[in-house]
Motif scaffolding. Structure first.
Motif, PDB file in Angstrom:
ATOM      1  N   GLY A   1       0.829  -1.215   0.000  1.00  0.00           N
ATOM      2  CA  GLY A   1       0.000   0.000   0.000  1.00  0.00           C
ATOM      3  C   GLY A   1       0.861   1.263   0.000  1.00  0.00           C
ATOM      4  N   LYS A   2       0.273   2.338  -0.462  1.00  0.00           N
ATOM      5  CA  LYS A   2       1.022   3.601  -0.562  1.00  0.00           C
ATOM      6  C   LYS A   2       1.232   4.273   0.782  1.00  0.00           C
ATOM      7  N   ARG A   3       0.434   3.920   1.780  1.00  0.00           N
ATOM      8  CA  ARG A   3       0.522   4.520   3.139  1.00  0.00           C
ATOM      9  C   ARG A   3       0.213   6.013   3.105  1.00  0.00           C
ATOM     10  N   LEU A   4      -0.779   6.347   2.286  1.00  0.00           N
ATOM     11  CA  LEU A   4      -1.146   7.748   2.104  1.00  0.00           C
ATOM     12  C   LEU A   4      -1.784   8.345   3.360  1.00  0.00           C
ATOM     13  N   ARG A   5      -2.612   7.547   4.039  1.00  0.00           N
ATOM     14  CA  ARG A   5      -3.319   8.079   5.210  1.00  0.00           C
ATOM     15  C   ARG A   5      -2.339   8.383   6.342  1.00  0.00           C
ATOM     16  N   PRO A   6      -1.370   7.473   6.635  1.00  0.00           N
ATOM     17  CA  PRO A   6      -0.343   7.847   7.621  1.00  0.00           C
ATOM     18  C   PRO A   6       0.428   9.103   7.208  1.00  0.00           C
ATOM     19  N   VAL A  39      -6.940   0.220  10.017  1.00  0.00           N
ATOM     20  CA  VAL A  39      -8.360   0.334   9.651  1.00  0.00           C
ATOM     21  C   VAL A  39      -8.506   0.264   8.128  1.00  0.00           C
ATOM     22  N   HIS A  40      -7.630   0.957   7.432  1.00  0.00           N
ATOM     23  CA  HIS A  40      -7.674   0.939   5.962  1.00  0.00           C
ATOM     24  C   HIS A  40      -7.486  -0.498   5.446  1.00  0.00           C
ATOM     25  N   ALA A  41      -6.496  -1.203   5.990  1.00  0.00           N
ATOM     26  CA  ALA A  41      -6.243  -2.589   5.556  1.00  0.00           C
ATOM     27  C   ALA A  41      -7.469  -3.454   5.826  1.00  0.00           C
ATOM     28  N   ARG A  85      -5.879  -7.696  -5.293  1.00  0.00           N
ATOM     29  CA  ARG A  85      -5.678  -6.432  -4.577  1.00  0.00           C
ATOM     30  C   ARG A  85      -4.179  -6.132  -4.606  1.00  0.00           C
ATOM     31  N   ARG A  86      -3.838  -4.946  -5.024  1.00  0.00           N
ATOM     32  CA  ARG A  86      -2.434  -4.527  -5.112  1.00  0.00           C
ATOM     33  C   ARG A  86      -1.596  -5.521  -5.929  1.00  0.00           C
ATOM     34  N   GLY A  87      -2.235  -6.059  -6.984  1.00  0.00           N
ATOM     35  CA  GLY A  87      -1.514  -6.958  -7.882  1.00  0.00           C
ATOM     36  C   GLY A  87      -1.316  -8.368  -7.343  1.00  0.00           C
ATOM     37  N   GLY A 115     -21.199   4.248   4.732  1.00  0.00           N
ATOM     38  CA  GLY A 115     -20.929   4.590   3.326  1.00  0.00           C
ATOM     39  C   GLY A 115     -20.911   3.351   2.451  1.00  0.00           C
ATOM     40  N   GLN A 116     -20.306   2.286   2.978  1.00  0.00           N
ATOM     41  CA  GLN A 116     -20.236   1.041   2.204  1.00  0.00           C
ATOM     42  C   GLN A 116     -21.630   0.440   2.001  1.00  0.00           C
ATOM     43  N   ILE A 117     -22.441   0.492   3.052  1.00  0.00           N
ATOM     44  CA  ILE A 117     -23.815  -0.043   2.947  1.00  0.00           C
ATOM     45  C   ILE A 117     -24.566   0.685   1.828  1.00  0.00           C
ATOM     46  N   ALA A 156     -11.766  14.380  -3.122  1.00  0.00           N
ATOM     47  CA  ALA A 156     -11.046  14.528  -4.398  1.00  0.00           C
ATOM     48  C   ALA A 156     -10.330  13.221  -4.748  1.00  0.00           C
ATOM     49  N   PHE A 157      -9.771  12.559  -3.743  1.00  0.00           N
ATOM     50  CA  PHE A 157      -9.062  11.291  -3.959  1.00  0.00           C
ATOM     51  C   PHE A 157     -10.014  10.260  -4.581  1.00  0.00           C
ATOM     52  N   GLN A 158     -11.253  10.205  -4.073  1.00  0.00           N
ATOM     53  CA  GLN A 158     -12.211   9.231  -4.598  1.00  0.00           C
ATOM     54  C   GLN A 158     -12.651   9.598  -6.015  1.00  0.00           C
TER      55      GLN A 158
END
Ligand code: GRG
Length: 292
Positions: free
Chosen positions: A60-65, A92-94, A111-113, A169-171, A229-231
Motif C-alpha cells: 500500500g502507498k501509506r497515504l493516510r499515515p 483500519v484501511h487494511a 488487490r495490489r496486484g 458509506g459502504q452499505i 477529491a481522492f475518490q
C-alpha cells in the motif's frame, strides 16, 4: 524521524524531491511500527497472523499515515508521537480493503496486484483477519503518548468507522448499484466510505500535535476535501461506472472540475499554516497532477 533533514524551516518546501523523501520516510516509519505492533507470523494462531500481515504488508502507498504525519508537521509539532495513530489508521484501511474485496461486497479477487486475502487464504480467515486488524487499530490508540489524546482519538476513530462513517458509506454504496443517483448521493457515500478516514487521518495528526478549535477544524476539513477529491480521481482512473462512481453523475470534464474544486477547497483550509503545511499542500498538488 519523518521530519529528518528536511524539517519545518520551509527551505525544502519547493524542492521537487522533498515530498518523495518525506513519503518514503513516512512509509518506512509506519511499516516498522506495524511490524513490531502486529503479532509475529509464527505465533499461534499462525494462519490468522499470516493473513493479517499479508493484508497489511502488500504494498500500500501509506497515504493516510502520510496525512497524519503531514498534519502533525502543520501543527508545528514532531511527527514521531503520531506514529501509533498513523499505524491505527493504516490498520483500519487494511481491514476495510479485506472486507471490501469479499465476494459479498465489491468482489475483487486481486488487490495490489496479488490475490486478495480471501483468495490467498479463505473467506472465514479474511473476515477474522479483518476483525483482528480492527481490534489492533484500537489497541494503538491507547499507546498515544499524551494521556487525554487516546480516548479522544479512539472516540473519533469509532465515529469515522461506524454506521455514520466507512460502514454506513459502504452499505449505501452496495445498495446504490442499480438505483438512480445524484451528485449529492454519490458524495454522501464518498464522504463516509473514503473521506471519513482521510479527515480522521489529518485531524488526528493535529490533535497529537497539540491543536484544538478552529485550526483542528481546518485539518479535518482539509482531510475531508482531499479524501473526496481522492475518490473522484480514483473513479476517473478506474472508469468503472459500477457502485457509486462519480462518473455515474458527472462527465469526465465535470469530474475533472469537481476534483480541482475540491483540491482548491482543501488548499484554502491549510493556507493558515504557512510553510508548516508543506506536506499537505504537496499531497494536494500531487493528487491534482493525477487527474486524468
Ligand atoms: C473498517 C470495519 C470496517 C469496515 C469497512 C468495506 C468497508 C467497510 C468500506 C469500504 C471502504 C473502501 C474500500 C473505500 C475505498 C477507498 C479507496 C479509494 C481505497 C484505495 O486507497 P489507496 O489507493 O490504497 O490509498 P493503497 O493500496 O495504496 O493502500
Amino acid at each position: 524521524m519523518v521530519e529528518g533533514a528536511y524539517g519545518r524551516d520551509g527551505a525544502a518546501t519547493d524542492h521537487p524531491f522533498a515530498l518523495d523523501e518525506f513519503l518514503d520516510a513516512s512509509r518506512g516509519r509506519v511499516d516498522s511500527y506495524l511490524d513490531s505492533a502486529l503479532p509475529a507470523a509464527k505465533q499461534h494462531p499462525a494462519e490468522l497472523h499470516r493473513a493479517m500481515r499479508y493484508a497489511v504488508f502488500s504494498g500500500g502507498k501509506r497515504l493516510r499515515p502520510a496525512l497524519t504525519f503531514g498534519a502533525a508537521l502543520a501543527a508545528g509539532g514532531d511527527p514521531e508521537p503520531a506514529v501509533p495513530v498513523a499505524g491505527a489508521v493504516e490498520l483500519v484501511h487494511a481491514c476495510s480493503l479485506v472486507l471490501d474485496d469479499l465476494p459479498s461486497q465489491d468482489d475483487h479477487a486481486v488487490r495490489r496486484g496479488q490475490p486478495a486475502v480471501h483468495i490467498a487464504f479463505d473467506q472465514a480467515m479474511a473476515v477474522l483477519a479483518a476483525s483482528a486488524l480492527l481490534a489492533e487499530a484500537f489497541a494503538q490508540c491507547v499507546r498515544l503518548p499524551d494521556p487525554p489524546a487516546g480516548p479522544a482519538v479512539g472516540a473519533r476513530l469509532t465515529r469515522a468507522i461506524g454506521s455514520g462513517g466507512l460502514i454506513g458509506g459502504q452499505i449505501d454504496d452496495l445498495a446504490s448499484t442499480h438505483a438512480k443517483t445524484s451528485l449529492e448521493d454519490v458524495e454522501f457515500v464518498h464522504s463516509r466510505k473514503t473521506a471519513a478516514l482521510f479527515s480522521f487521518s489529518a485531524w488526528s495528526g493535529g490533535v497529537v500535535g497539540g491543536l484544538a478549535g478552529e485550526q483542528l477544524g481546518r485539518l479535518d476539513a482539509f482531510g475531508r476535501a482531499y479524501g473526496l477529491a481522492f475518490q473522484v480521481v480514483d473513479d476517473m482512473r478506474d472508469e468503472d461506472l459500477g457502485g457509486c462512481s462519480i462518473l455515474r453523475v458527472l462527465s469526465q470534464e465535470g469530474a475533472r472540475g469537481r476534483a480541482r474544486g475540491l483540491l482548491d477547497d482543501a488548499r484554502r483550509e491549510i493556507e493558515a499554516f504557512g510553510p508548516d503545511g508543506w506536506v499537505l499542500a504537496g499531497l494536494a498538488r500531487r493528487l491534482e497532477g493525477m487527474i486524468p
